[in-house]
Scaffold this motif. Sequence first.
Motif: not given
Length: 144
Positions: A23-29, A130-138
């Motif tokens: 989890d820490a490795d994934v959350l680092a970027p 590395v981050i390949a995509g982001v989606a969010d709501n607001s």
Amino acid sequence: MITRLFVAAAILTAGPVHAAAKDADVLAPVHAFFDGMAAFDQAAMRATVLPEGSVALLRKGKVVRHTLGEFIDGIKPGKDRIEERIYDPLVRVDDDLAVVWTRYDFRINGEVKHCGTDLIHLVKMEGKWVIAGVADNSRDTCSR
């Protein structure tokens, strides 16, 4: 009997420790991306992403789409301080694919302007997440 209990305890505790390291490795970027955003450091942000990856921002019933590179291009220093904070991230990993589902709030000059959920997917390339995509709501109404 004590030996079996010790072995069982070791097996039960080994899983979460290993998962926490993943989890820490994934959350680092993810953290590095948001730190770069707060510093208006486009180079730091680019170091965490696939620039051709996608961004889908759900705003007032509409989807605003960009590539990650285009999104980063829009992060420029201004008179305001910005910060995105994430809370209670849920991380799932399968080999070289990961997803982070997390609540967030977005602050301008320390004041929460909107909040929602970030959905971030990552890929492992050459041993690096590395981050390949982001989606969010607001939402404009936030409990924090």
